[in-house]
Motif scaffolding. Structure first.
Motif, PDB file in Angstrom:
ATOM      1  N   ASP A  97     -77.646  32.923 -17.523  1.00  0.00           N
ATOM      2  CA  ASP A  97     -79.065  32.816 -17.170  1.00  0.00           C
ATOM      3  C   ASP A  97     -79.318  33.113 -15.688  1.00  0.00           C
ATOM      4  OD1 ASP A  97     -78.057  30.462 -16.095  1.00  0.00           O
ATOM      5  OD2 ASP A  97     -79.017  29.159 -17.571  1.00  0.00           O
ATOM      6  N   ASP A  98     -78.351  33.751 -15.045  1.00  0.00           N
ATOM      7  CA  ASP A  98     -78.478  34.210 -13.658  1.00  0.00           C
ATOM      8  C   ASP A  98     -79.143  35.587 -13.671  1.00  0.00           C
ATOM      9  OD1 ASP A  98     -78.147  35.202 -11.093  1.00  0.00           O
ATOM     10  OD2 ASP A  98     -75.955  35.223 -11.154  1.00  0.00           O
ATOM     11  N   SER A  99     -80.398  35.643 -13.198  1.00  0.00           N
ATOM     12  CA  SER A  99     -81.190  36.885 -13.236  1.00  0.00           C
ATOM     13  C   SER A  99     -80.547  38.036 -12.472  1.00  0.00           C
ATOM     14  CB  SER A  99     -82.578  36.619 -12.632  1.00  0.00           C
ATOM     15  OG  SER A  99     -83.555  36.631 -13.642  1.00  0.00           O
ATOM     16  N   ASP A 100     -79.730  37.710 -11.480  1.00  0.00           N
ATOM     17  CA  ASP A 100     -79.120  38.759 -10.651  1.00  0.00           C
ATOM     18  C   ASP A 100     -77.809  39.299 -11.235  1.00  0.00           C
ATOM     19  OD1 ASP A 100     -81.124  38.662  -8.686  1.00  0.00           O
ATOM     20  OD2 ASP A 100     -80.188  36.896  -7.771  1.00  0.00           O
ATOM     21  N   SER A 101     -77.348  38.692 -12.314  1.00  0.00           N
ATOM     22  CA  SER A 101     -76.089  39.123 -12.920  1.00  0.00           C
ATOM     23  C   SER A 101     -76.303  40.322 -13.847  1.00  0.00           C
ATOM     24  CB  SER A 101     -75.472  37.972 -13.722  1.00  0.00           C
ATOM     25  OG  SER A 101     -74.377  38.414 -14.500  1.00  0.00           O
ATOM     26  N   GLU A 102     -75.307  41.215 -13.885  1.00  0.00           N
ATOM     27  CA  GLU A 102     -75.374  42.340 -14.838  1.00  0.00           C
ATOM     28  C   GLU A 102     -75.303  41.833 -16.277  1.00  0.00           C
ATOM     29  OE1 GLU A 102     -71.742  44.814 -15.216  1.00  0.00           O
ATOM     30  OE2 GLU A 102     -70.848  43.444 -13.726  1.00  0.00           O
ATOM     31  N   PHE A 103     -74.836  40.594 -16.452  1.00  0.00           N
ATOM     32  CA  PHE A 103     -74.710  39.998 -17.786  1.00  0.00           C
ATOM     33  C   PHE A 103     -75.886  39.076 -18.127  1.00  0.00           C
ATOM     34  CE2 PHE A 103     -70.239  40.525 -16.229  1.00  0.00           C
ATOM     35  CZ  PHE A 103     -69.912  41.579 -17.069  1.00  0.00           C
ATOM     36  N   TYR A 104     -76.963  39.164 -17.336  1.00  0.00           N
ATOM     37  CA  TYR A 104     -78.135  38.313 -17.580  1.00  0.00           C
ATOM     38  C   TYR A 104     -78.577  38.400 -19.037  1.00  0.00           C
ATOM     39  CZ  TYR A 104     -82.959  36.545 -17.075  1.00  0.00           C
ATOM     40  OH  TYR A 104     -84.141  35.841 -17.201  1.00  0.00           O
ATOM     41  N   ASN A 105     -78.775  37.234 -19.636  1.00  0.00           N
ATOM     42  CA  ASN A 105     -79.249  37.114 -21.018  1.00  0.00           C
ATOM     43  C   ASN A 105     -78.245  37.640 -22.043  1.00  0.00           C
ATOM     44  OD1 ASN A 105     -81.164  36.248 -22.917  1.00  0.00           O
ATOM     45  ND2 ASN A 105     -82.180  38.230 -22.974  1.00  0.00           N
TER      46      ASN A 105
END
Length: 206
Positions: A97-105
């Motif tokens: 749930d980290d918006s800045d991650s490439e793995f967001y969502n």
């Protein structure tokens, strides 16, 4: 089709209906939704949103309004058989749930470099013992919400952080019925959007 209808934008409870070929399948049930009610999410079809009506954002504890694909089932037990893709929610599997991650969502195996924020899919409680992945914000638009599921309720009257919850028996019944080949969807709305939904899906015997 799973149809979830809340009375108002600030409702923390809703009614859940199931349909196949326009006809109801199971008896309706009462489910828990977001602690902060509902907000317009990002799904397959854009529903009309008036000025001033709430929008779903990351961490706002609102359940998303919209029409969403049901993508997969997850659970604590290994190798469970469903007519849907199955994700084993074992230790080390996370939803980001980290918006800045490439793995967001995304539900992934925990990488060596951990995202700033995520939730464990193998929880210490039974809330993720069995659940259904809701295809909300599949484009990974920053801060528009992540990790939306249908899952086991914490308690009978316990609202969620934005998911839709019910008893284990109820989630089992729905999960066993869902069939990937029939393109299952979740339509989640308040009474304000119900007329629009019934126009889109005229065959519903609601």
């Amino acid at each position: 089709m799973v149809l979830v209808v809340g009375e108002e934008y600030n409702s923390t409870k809703a009614e859940l209906y199931t349909f196949e070929d326009g006809a109801k399948v199971f008896e309706p049930i009462i489910v828990n939704v977001g602690k902060s009610g509902f907000g317009f999410g990002l799904g397959e079809v854009e529903l009309f949103q008036k000025n001033g009506e709430p929008t779903k954002y990351e961490g706002d504890q609102k359940a998303p309004i919209g029409i969403f694909k049901l993508d997969a089932i997850f659970g604590y037990k290994k190798g469970m058989k469903f007519k849907m893709p199955y994700i084993h929610a074992k230790k080390g599997v996370i939803c980001v749930d980290d918006s800045d991650s490439e793995f967001y969502n995304k539900i992934i195996k925990e990488p060596k470099i951990k995202p700033k924020s995520f939730e464990e899919m193998r929880r210490d409680d039974g809330q993720y013992e069995l659940g259904i992945v809701v295809g909300h914000n599949k484009e990974q638009i920053k801060k528009r919400g992540s990790c939306i599921f249908m899952h086991v309720q914490k308690a009978q009257n316990a609202p969620t952080a934005g998911c839709t919850s019910m008893t284990l028996e109820e989630i089992k019944k729905i999960a066993s019925w869902l069939d990937e080949s029939k393109n299952p969807i979740l339509i989640q709305v308040t009474r304000a959007q119900l007329e629009e939904v019934l126009k889109l899906y005229g065959s519903l015997k609601f």
